[in-house]
Design an enzyme around this catalytic site. Structure first.
Site, PDB file in Angstrom:
ATOM      1  N   ASP A 100      -7.215   1.181   0.009  1.00 19.32           N
ATOM      2  CA  ASP A 100      -5.919   0.648   0.447  1.00 19.32           C
ATOM      3  C   ASP A 100      -5.489  -0.525  -0.429  1.00 19.32           C
ATOM      4  OD1 ASP A 100      -6.017   2.497   2.473  1.00 19.32           O
ATOM      5  OD2 ASP A 100      -6.594   1.065   4.036  1.00 19.32           O
TER       6      ASP A 100
ATOM      7  N   GLU B 132      -4.349   0.567  -3.922  1.00 21.34           N
ATOM      8  CA  GLU B 132      -2.958   1.030  -3.902  1.00 21.34           C
ATOM      9  C   GLU B 132      -1.994  -0.153  -3.827  1.00 21.34           C
ATOM     10  OE1 GLU B 132      -3.583   5.385  -1.731  1.00 21.34           O
ATOM     11  OE2 GLU B 132      -3.124   3.621  -0.513  1.00 21.34           O
TER      12      GLU B 132
ATOM     13  N   GLU C 176       0.831  -1.207   0.000  1.00 17.97           N
ATOM     14  CA  GLU C 176       0.000   0.000   0.000  1.00 17.97           C
ATOM     15  C   GLU C 176       0.866   1.258   0.000  1.00 17.97           C
ATOM     16  OE1 GLU C 176      -2.973   2.460   2.996  1.00 17.97           O
ATOM     17  OE2 GLU C 176      -2.321   0.439   3.523  1.00 17.97           O
TER      18      GLU C 176
ATOM     19  N   ASP D 150       0.722   3.836  -3.179  1.00 16.39           N
ATOM     20  CA  ASP D 150       0.320   5.234  -2.995  1.00 16.39           C
ATOM     21  C   ASP D 150       1.269   6.163  -3.754  1.00 16.39           C
ATOM     22  OD1 ASP D 150      -1.081   7.485  -1.652  1.00 16.39           O
ATOM     23  OD2 ASP D 150       0.810   7.695  -0.588  1.00 16.39           O
TER      24      ASP D 150
END
Length: 282
Positions: free
Chosen positions: A127, A130, A59, A63
């Site tokens: 989440d 990502e 994650e 991101d």
């Protein structure tokens, strides 16, 4: 002694539905472990000794990857945008509610592994999205990750991006909020008007070749056409002229964009009649 957390360990059994899911996304994994990890919440790892890892690290990487890919796309698409507009547009695309919505639309809930009693919160889907981007990058490289982000994140938020950018153009110039009006004529033309303080500042009449009748689609196309007009270089002095006329409080003359191959002597509506027509249909 066998290490259950060995990062080179491959899953023994891959669920058929999981395989079909990635096939539907046009992804052919080489190392399935990345993708399994992307759907595992830390609460599940704490309760299951056979769980290798949660999606937390993926994650984190995903991101940053989404930020980079979207920033690069905007940088290439909008050469006339300054740093402030690029930043605000990127934030609008990658905001949590968008990623959460996309994750739900892709049915991530069918595969996310949670600990007992752990609820499916909205943020879970973003989440995992990502984490999935990071899994694709680690397994298949930046080109495939870029393709996935463009297809499933950038394109799915394009309408919101366009609307946000359209109004931002006026906000950047400290101008009042514009009004977009659209109407269909009996001879299958789409009439589009942009007004500022009640004055028409831009108008366009083009054939409705795809026979759209949804007002939101027609407004979307009008905003897109106006944005493209500014990007083309033809509107280089557009806003400065508008601001000067506002300052002098003189009536503003509309800039009309005409389509090619249309007999305008027979079809060209007078500006006043055009404005009344759109107002009547709104």
């Amino acid at each position: 002694m066998k290490n259950k957390k060995d990062k080179t360990q491959k899953p023994k059994v891959i669920d058929e539905k999981f395989v079909a899911f990635f096939k539907s996304l046009n992804i052919e994994p080489q190392n399935w472990q990345f993708y399994e990890d992307a759907f595992v919440h830390s609460s599940y790892v704490n309760e299951n000794e056979d769980a290798r890892a949660s999606y937390d690290r993926l994650e984190f990487l995903g991101d940053a990857l989404i930020d980079f890919i979207v920033a690069k796309k905007l940088f290439e698409l909008y050469p006339n945008y300054n740093e402030g507009m690029l930043t605000r547009t990127k934030i609008e695309i990658v905001k949590g509610e968008n990623l959460n919505r996309i994750g739900k639309e892709l049915n991530f809930g069918n595969f996310i592994k949670l600990g007992k009693g752990m609820p499916y919160t909205e943020t879970l889907f973003g989440d995992v999205l990502e984490a999935l981007v990071a899994a694709i990058y680690e397994d298949l490289g930046i080109e495939k990750a870029n393709q996935f982000v463009e297809e499933h994140i950038f394109k799915k938020t394009y309408s919101e991006i366009l609307k946000y950018n359209f109004f931002s153009l006026f906000q950047e110039q400290k101008l009042p909020e514009p009004r977009v009006r659209v109407s269909l004529t009996s001879n299958n033309l789409v009439l589009s008007i942009i007004e500022l303080n009640g004055d028409i500042i831009w108008s366009q009449a083009v054939p409705n070749s795809k026979h759209y009748d949804d007002k939101s689609v027609l407004e979307h196309n009008a905003m897109s056409a106006f944005t493209q007009f500014l990007k083309s270089g033809k509107g280089i002095n557009f806003f400065s002229d508008i601001k000067n006329k506002l300052d002098s409080q003189k009536p503003m003359r509309a800039l009309t964009v005409r389509p090619k191959k249309i007999n305008w002597k027979a079809r060209k509506p007078k500006l006043k009649a055009l404005k009344n027509k759109v107002k009547a249909d709104s």
